[in-house]
Design an enzyme around this catalytic site. Structure first.
Site, mmCIF file in Angstrom:
data_model
loop_
_atom_site.group_PDB
_atom_site.id
_atom_site.type_symbol
_atom_site.label_atom_id
_atom_site.label_comp_id
_atom_site.label_asym_id
_atom_site.label_seq_id
_atom_site.Cartn_x
_atom_site.Cartn_y
_atom_site.Cartn_z
ATOM 1 N N ARG A 120 53.389 40.633 75.215
ATOM 2 C CA ARG A 120 53.735 39.815 76.375
ATOM 3 C C ARG A 120 53.802 38.352 75.962
ATOM 4 O O ARG A 120 53.217 37.944 74.983
ATOM 5 C CB ARG A 120 52.704 40.001 77.486
ATOM 6 C CG ARG A 120 52.793 41.378 78.129
ATOM 7 C CD ARG A 120 51.729 41.580 79.192
ATOM 8 N NE ARG A 120 51.870 40.639 80.279
ATOM 9 C CZ ARG A 120 50.946 39.754 80.636
ATOM 10 N NH1 ARG A 120 49.801 39.689 79.977
ATOM 11 N NH2 ARG A 120 51.149 38.949 81.650
ATOM 12 N N LYS A 185 40.129 43.974 73.967
ATOM 13 C CA LYS A 185 41.406 44.619 74.294
ATOM 14 C C LYS A 185 41.587 45.918 73.497
ATOM 15 O O LYS A 185 41.520 45.928 72.274
ATOM 16 C CB LYS A 185 42.546 43.653 73.988
ATOM 17 C CG LYS A 185 43.913 44.172 74.380
ATOM 18 C CD LYS A 185 44.857 43.016 74.579
ATOM 19 C CE LYS A 185 46.279 43.463 74.781
ATOM 20 N NZ LYS A 185 47.139 42.383 75.243
ATOM 21 N N ARG A 318 41.806 33.968 82.748
ATOM 22 C CA ARG A 318 40.773 33.991 81.712
ATOM 23 C C ARG A 318 39.416 33.821 82.380
ATOM 24 O O ARG A 318 39.275 33.136 83.393
ATOM 25 C CB ARG A 318 41.010 32.916 80.647
ATOM 26 C CG ARG A 318 40.974 31.507 81.146
ATOM 27 C CD ARG A 318 41.027 30.491 79.998
ATOM 28 N NE ARG A 318 40.780 29.165 80.512
ATOM 29 C CZ ARG A 318 41.718 28.321 80.920
ATOM 30 N NH1 ARG A 318 42.986 28.662 80.859
ATOM 31 N NH2 ARG A 318 41.394 27.139 81.394
HETATM 32 C C1 BTN Z 1 50.675 42.949 75.335
HETATM 33 O O1 BTN Z 1 51.004 41.851 74.875
HETATM 34 O O2 BTN Z 1 49.540 43.171 75.729
HETATM 35 C C2 BTN Z 1 51.681 44.049 75.434
HETATM 36 C C3 BTN Z 1 51.805 44.793 74.131
HETATM 37 C C4 BTN Z 1 52.794 45.929 74.165
HETATM 38 C C5 BTN Z 1 53.002 46.515 72.794
HETATM 39 C C6 BTN Z 1 53.826 47.762 72.849
HETATM 40 S S1 BTN Z 1 53.790 48.659 71.341
HETATM 41 C C7 BTN Z 1 55.045 49.702 71.919
HETATM 42 C C8 BTN Z 1 56.040 48.830 72.660
HETATM 43 N N1 BTN Z 1 57.022 48.284 71.745
HETATM 44 C C9 BTN Z 1 56.918 46.968 71.651
HETATM 45 O O3 BTN Z 1 57.631 46.251 70.919
HETATM 46 N N2 BTN Z 1 55.925 46.514 72.433
HETATM 47 C C10 BTN Z 1 55.293 47.581 73.168
#
Ligand code: BTN
Length: 321
Positions: A120, A185, A318
């Site tokens: 994100r 996380k 946060r």
């Molecule tokens: C975050 O930032 O918390 C979200 C992370 C999401 C990662 C997943 S891995 C599978 C899918 N493909 C990606 O490129 N991103 C999501």
């Protein structure tokens, strides 16, 4: 010749002679030796035992299309288009490409590693090979973009419930959609919109879940994994976990499409890590105490001036320590 095929053969932990592997693959022993070296460069621990052959020195947990599909109940097996890849830039990007090229239905992509995993807010999602789950689901939601409000929370609930069913206790949800365990996380969700089709929203829901990872110097936030929180005796199998997550998410999305967010509000709230905690929003700098979500999934912050509702999906909260 594929590294994965070699690792599948060695996965029994026994010694396999160069000659038997060469016969199995129909290649020379030199080709096997080269393949073993390539696998070792990828991080697989293969011991060469002089005069005897090769052996994997630690167990591997390979993603496998057939094993995964077999674990998914028939009601979904016939509706999904499953793809299991060794490597890809991003499983979200792959689903978007497949849909752009005309594939329809529920598109699901998993990869063993991602070279450009997306997180994100433009962050990189570190995606080491063999360790974690990188999973994307291409979904179509009736009701257009407005139906998407709340979707990431719905998916968070679905993932938390799936992991709890697999025996992971104490899953917390950090608004809008991180999964935490022991305050760190464990998984993240990235929802991307692909466009609108006659009132139906095309959505890609990407899930990154830390499974076997026990070190990750490049990750810049407090993280954990199933291996770290799930007890060392627990043997996590990515195919089984992936199938459980997929079924839970598809069940949840179906019920969300039919009944809306109300069926999920309480289930999300039970796991809210901010509830009753002092916090600050990342934009607008609202300070207050977490008071859970409203009927649409927006976060409620109690301030001296009353309740402020945090709406934008990109705002994060946060905790004030
Ligand atoms: C975050 O930032 O918390 C979200 C992370 C999401 C990662 C997943 S891995 C599978 C899918 N493909 C990606 O490129 N991103 C999501």
């Amino acid at each position: 010749m594929k590294i994965k095929a070699l690792i599948s053969l060695l996965a029994d932990g026994m010694i396999h002679s160069g000659a038997s592997l060469a016969a199995e693959f129909g290649v020379s022993r030199t080709a096997i030796w080269k393949l073993v070296n390539r696998a070792a460069e990828k991080g697989y621990r293969i011991e060469t035992i002089r005069g005897k052959g090769y052996r994997l020195t630690e167990s591997v947990d390979l993603l496998d299309y057939d094993a995964l599909l077999a674990t998914i109940p028939a009601v979904y097996r016939d509706r999904i288009q499953l793809q299991v890849m060794d490597t890809v830039d991003s499983t979200n990007a792959e689903v978007i490409r497949r849909r752009s090229s005309g594939q329809s239905g529920i598109l699901i992509c998993l990869a063993d590693t991602q070279t450009a995993g997306r997180g994100r807010r433009g962050r990189v999602w570190q995606s080491p090979a063999g360790d974690n789950l990188y999973l994307s689901l291409g979904l179509t939601l009736r009701g257009g973009f407005s139906a998407i409000e709340g979707l990431s929370l719905v998916i968070g609930v679905a993932l938390a419930e799936a992991l709890e069913a697999l025996g992971v206790g104490d899953i917390g949800l950090k608004w809008p959609n991180d999964l935490q365990s022991q305050g760190k996380k464990l998984a993240g969700i990235l929802i991307e919109l692909q466009g609108e089709l006659e009132g139906a929203a095309q959505v890609v829901a990407g899930v990154g879940l830390n499974v076997h990872m026990i070190q990750a110097p490049a990750v810049d936030q407090a993280w954990t994994s199933l291996a770290l929180v799930g007890g060392s005796a627990q043997k996590w199998k990515r195919n089984e976990i992936a199938a459980t997550l997929i079924v839970s998410v598809l069940d949840a999305v179906e019920s969300f499409s039919e009944q809306g967010f109300s069926a999920f509000r309480e289930r999300w709230q039970q796991r809210d890590v901010f509830l009753g905690q002092p916090l600050t929003t990342s934009q607008r700098e609202i300070q207050g105490v977490g008071r859970g979500i409203d009927e649409s999934g927006h976060y409620r912050v109690e301030t001296p001036d009353g309740i402020e509702v945090v709406r934008a999906g990109e705002i994060s909260l946060r905790m004030d320590l």
